[in-house]
Scaffold this active site. Structure first.
Site, PDB file in Angstrom:
ATOM      1  N   ASP A 373       0.915  -1.323   0.091  1.00  0.00           N
ATOM      2  CA  ASP A 373       0.211  -0.002  -0.088  1.00  0.00           C
ATOM      3  C   ASP A 373       0.947   1.406  -0.160  1.00  0.00           C
ATOM      4  O   ASP A 373       0.454   2.096  -0.573  1.00  0.00           O
ATOM      5  CB  ASP A 373      -1.106  -0.065   1.136  1.00  0.00           C
ATOM      6  CG  ASP A 373      -0.287  -0.125   2.408  1.00  0.00           C
ATOM      7  OD1 ASP A 373       0.731  -0.339   2.706  1.00  0.00           O
ATOM      8  OD2 ASP A 373      -1.071  -0.563   3.560  1.00  0.00           O
ATOM      9  N   HIS A 377       0.989   3.886  -2.933  1.00  0.00           N
ATOM     10  CA  HIS A 377       0.662   5.288  -2.567  1.00  0.00           C
ATOM     11  C   HIS A 377       1.633   6.291  -3.469  1.00  0.00           C
ATOM     12  O   HIS A 377       1.316   7.118  -3.980  1.00  0.00           O
ATOM     13  CB  HIS A 377       0.772   5.476  -1.133  1.00  0.00           C
ATOM     14  CG  HIS A 377       0.380   6.764  -0.662  1.00  0.00           C
ATOM     15  ND1 HIS A 377      -0.686   7.528  -0.107  1.00  0.00           N
ATOM     16  CD2 HIS A 377       1.534   8.033  -0.677  1.00  0.00           C
ATOM     17  CE1 HIS A 377      -0.354   8.648   0.254  1.00  0.00           C
ATOM     18  NE2 HIS A 377       0.764   8.834  -0.111  1.00  0.00           N
ATOM     19  N   GLU A 378       2.984   6.061  -3.238  1.00  0.00           N
ATOM     20  CA  GLU A 378       3.899   6.756  -3.687  1.00  0.00           C
ATOM     21  C   GLU A 378       3.899   6.832  -5.229  1.00  0.00           C
ATOM     22  O   GLU A 378       4.255   7.937  -5.811  1.00  0.00           O
ATOM     23  CB  GLU A 378       5.409   6.330  -3.145  1.00  0.00           C
ATOM     24  CG  GLU A 378       5.385   6.351  -1.805  1.00  0.00           C
ATOM     25  CD  GLU A 378       5.136   7.641  -1.006  1.00  0.00           C
ATOM     26  OE1 GLU A 378       5.313   8.813  -1.806  1.00  0.00           O
ATOM     27  OE2 GLU A 378       4.691   7.833   0.242  1.00  0.00           O
ATOM     28  N   GLU A 401      -3.166  13.649  -1.677  1.00  0.00           N
ATOM     29  CA  GLU A 401      -3.180  12.537  -0.839  1.00  0.00           C
ATOM     30  C   GLU A 401      -4.019  11.571  -0.687  1.00  0.00           C
ATOM     31  O   GLU A 401      -3.788  10.106  -0.925  1.00  0.00           O
ATOM     32  CB  GLU A 401      -2.801  12.972   0.874  1.00  0.00           C
ATOM     33  CG  GLU A 401      -1.445  13.786   1.009  1.00  0.00           C
ATOM     34  CD  GLU A 401      -0.478  12.587   1.010  1.00  0.00           C
ATOM     35  OE1 GLU A 401      -0.717  11.580   1.756  1.00  0.00           O
ATOM     36  OE2 GLU A 401       0.714  12.722   0.621  1.00  0.00           O
ATOM     37  N   ASP A 419     -15.344  -7.937   1.373  1.00  0.00           N
ATOM     38  CA  ASP A 419     -15.760  -8.040   2.871  1.00  0.00           C
ATOM     39  C   ASP A 419     -14.328  -8.035   3.620  1.00  0.00           C
ATOM     40  O   ASP A 419     -14.209  -8.309   4.796  1.00  0.00           O
ATOM     41  CB  ASP A 419     -16.658  -9.043   3.232  1.00  0.00           C
ATOM     42  CG  ASP A 419     -18.036  -8.719   2.571  1.00  0.00           C
ATOM     43  OD1 ASP A 419     -18.437  -7.506   2.536  1.00  0.00           O
ATOM     44  OD2 ASP A 419     -18.522  -9.696   2.247  1.00  0.00           O
ATOM     45  N   GLU A 427       0.424  -0.291   8.085  1.00  0.00           N
ATOM     46  CA  GLU A 427       0.715  -0.891   9.566  1.00  0.00           C
ATOM     47  C   GLU A 427       1.750  -2.111   9.141  1.00  0.00           C
ATOM     48  O   GLU A 427       2.431  -2.403  10.243  1.00  0.00           O
ATOM     49  CB  GLU A 427      -0.545  -1.607  10.156  1.00  0.00           C
ATOM     50  CG  GLU A 427      -1.042  -2.785   9.284  1.00  0.00           C
ATOM     51  CD  GLU A 427      -1.801  -2.456   7.900  1.00  0.00           C
ATOM     52  OE1 GLU A 427      -2.310  -3.656   7.415  1.00  0.00           O
ATOM     53  OE2 GLU A 427      -1.828  -1.478   7.589  1.00  0.00           O
ATOM     54  N   HIS A 463      -2.467  16.182   4.602  1.00  0.00           N
ATOM     55  CA  HIS A 463      -2.647  14.720   5.689  1.00  0.00           C
ATOM     56  C   HIS A 463      -3.528  14.577   6.496  1.00  0.00           C
ATOM     57  O   HIS A 463      -4.205  13.471   6.632  1.00  0.00           O
ATOM     58  CB  HIS A 463      -1.427  14.267   6.039  1.00  0.00           C
ATOM     59  CG  HIS A 463      -0.018  13.977   5.331  1.00  0.00           C
ATOM     60  ND1 HIS A 463       0.722  15.011   4.848  1.00  0.00           N
ATOM     61  CD2 HIS A 463       0.319  13.142   4.651  1.00  0.00           C
ATOM     62  CE1 HIS A 463       1.861  14.523   4.060  1.00  0.00           C
ATOM     63  NE2 HIS A 463       1.301  13.279   3.764  1.00  0.00           N
TER      64      HIS A 463
END
Length: 548
Positions: A373, A377-378, A401, A419, A427, A463
């Site tokens: 993730d 993202h980057e 962002e 689901d 994390e 952010h």
């Protein structure tokens, strides 16, 4: 031109030594004319030069060039993606290889090689392509369904991280739109006829059977299993201790962390400061005889390849800039000399690459590139730069962002049942997430425009306020249908937010995003039987957080 009935491609070759001077002069004059129109002067890039020659060949009526199969570059739906530049050591020339595409879907096996000399003059054009082709490039089945069909056919579970790639593929005398699931292990018993002049008997392979699975993108039928020679792939440990299958290339006797299929190059900075002049991209990572692959590099490389495949196959985008830009990652970066921990990852505009730091976890340094993730993202920041160009401040910055967060979540969960999606970001490296699309307030973000606040730090709270748009995205993605299921699938939400993103401009705000996503939904679901419900769900997702 000769037709190659085995792969459906038609060949063409032109070489300066065999053509007339008139043709050669015409081609080289096209470069002079185009160079004169270039802004800024200087020596043009070899890729741009090759493109000029290719386009000229497509319009010339001179001699052999009239036979070049691909005509009229302006009107044609055919396009060519630069995928590789090679130095030819014996001559000092360079070749630029293009892959043919129709409506941004690659033609399997196609290639146009444009060779130029040291002075950028045309030497040759050598191609295997198809002419204008009437074929729909819109798949009738989703990539997820293709993956399920492939797994059932090979009688083996396929990792959810493997993304089927969309191609135009020649099969049994006709071009078809297919998905290809690459480099998977088939446990299906393979029978071959072994001819010893007297008997025919089945033969079962004793070795691991790596295959590409070719699936018809219209009806989901598995057309064939294409065997693979895995000499340029290996299993390697990532920085998270998990073994991944990575692609690499051989160059001058070294195994380099380069995936030419996805145009991904991965480098090591060996704990140097990324801002030092000339430090980036670093040193290309090679496999060491004693220690193998650098684990941080494996993580960055594997995840970048997943994102590259997602851009190409799901979003139908040709790389970060939509023009085949090489996807460059550098690991073991630091910000301050002598301090090996740098808890950050970033897309560097202008330099056009990703950099990854590392954090102490369990007594060792772990690269931030272990998180798909985070990598997604980057990379999406790069896509945003080259599409909408959202400014990185206030609402436009919060959108910048948020769109990276949205695609970080979509890509890292792609292939899972909705689901089972994990809505948290970061994390895997941080130990605890730094954002959650489903519950922004739990991590210090607002989830409604009532709590929007232009703070005087963090570029106006990019952010902070992104949580509002993130919650709208969560609402949209999880919209229920009348039967209690989900109204949208992963491909649809990816298309919605991508189409929305590219319609935005530098200073767009939240309401602009709402409008562009609704506009995208109108186009995407024009002939959908659930059109009204889906349009209402999109509008409601934004309204629920006070946007619009």
């Amino acid at each position: 031109m000769d037709s190659n009935f085995k792969n459906g491609l038609q060949s063409f070759v032109f070489h300066e030594t065999e053509g007339s001077k008139e043709i050669t002069n015409e081609m080289n004059s096209s470069l002079k004319s185009a160079s004169a129109r270039m802004v800024g002067g200087g020596r043009p890039k070899v890729e741009d030069v090759a493109r000029i020659y290719l386009n000229k060949a497509r319009t010339s009526e001179n001699g052999i060039l009239k036979d070049f199969i691909i005509r009229d570059p302006e009107a044609s739906t055919l396009d060519f993606r630069p995928i590789q530049v090679e130095d030819i050591p014996f001559t000092g020339n360079k070749t630029v290889k293009f892959r043919q595409a129709i409506n941004n879907v690659s033609v399997y096996g196609s290639a146009v090689n444009v060779e130029v000399d040291k002075n950028l003059k045309l030497v040759s054009i050598n191609s295997s392509v198809i002419p204008e082709l009437e074929i729909s490039t819109v798949a009738k089945i989703s990539a997820e369904e293709a993956l399920r069909n492939a797994s059932e056919y090979i009688q083996n579970a396929i990792p959810k991280t493997i993304i089927p790639l969309l191609y135009i593929y020649f099969f049994e005398g006709a071009w078809r739109l297919v998905y290809i699931v690459k480099n998977v292990i088939s446990k299906r018993e393979q029978s071959r006829e072994h001819d010893d002049n007297t008997v025919h008997r089945p033969h079962r392979h004793a070795l691991v059977n790596y295959v590409n699975v070719i699936i018809d993108a219209n009806d989901g039928q598995v057309l064939k299993l294409a065997p693979r020679v895995m000499s340029l792939s290996s299993d390697a440990l990532g920085d998270d201790g998990i073994k991944y299958r990575i692609n690499y290339r051989q160059n001058n006797g070294n195994a380099e962390l380069v995936d030419e299929e996805n145009n991904v190059f991965t480098y090591d900075l060996n704990y140097d400061t990324y801002s030092s002049h000339g430090a980036l991209p670093g040193t290309i990572i090679i496999e060491q005889s004693q220690t193998g692959w650098l684990s941080a590099g494996v993580s960055a490389h594997y995840n970048a390849c997943l994102v590259a495949a997602f851009l190409r196959n799901v979003l139908r985008r040709n790389g970060i800039d939509n023009k085949g830009m090489t996807l460059v990652s550098t690991v073991r970066c630091i910000e301050q000399s002598g301090i090996q921990e740098w808890n950050n990852a970033a897309w560097l505009p202008g330099i056009d690459q990703m950099v990854y730091g590392q954090v102490h976890r369990g007594g060792t340094l772990k690269s931030l590139a272990v998180s798909l993730d985070v990598v997604a993202h980057e990379i999406l920041h790069g896509v945003t730069e080259y599409s909408s160009g959202l400014e990185y401040e206030y609402q436009s910055g919060a959108l910048n962002e948020s769109y990276s967060d949205i695609f970080g979540i979509i890509i890292s969960n792609y292939g899972k049942e909705l689901d089972q999606w994990n809505w948290q970001l970061g994390e895997q490296t941080e130990g605890v997430p730094f954002r959650d699309l489903s519950k922004p307030t739990e991590y210090g973000q607002p989830d409604h425009m009532n709590d929007y606040f232009d703070v005087d730090y963090d570029y106006g709270g990019v952010h902070y306020n992104s949580g509002i748009h993130n919650k709208a995205a969560f609402n949209l993605i999880t919209s229920p249908d009348d039967s209690g299921g989900h109204l949208f699938n992963a491909d649809e939400v990816a298309a919605l937010f991508y189409m929305g993103l590219v319609q935005l401009s530098n200073s767009s705000g939240f309401e602009d995003s709402r409008r562009s996503v609704i506009n995208a939904a109108n186009s995407l679901f024009k002939n959908d039987s659930s059109r009204a419900a889906k349009l209402a769900a999109v509008a409601n997702a934004f309204s629920a957080v006070g946007i619009g």
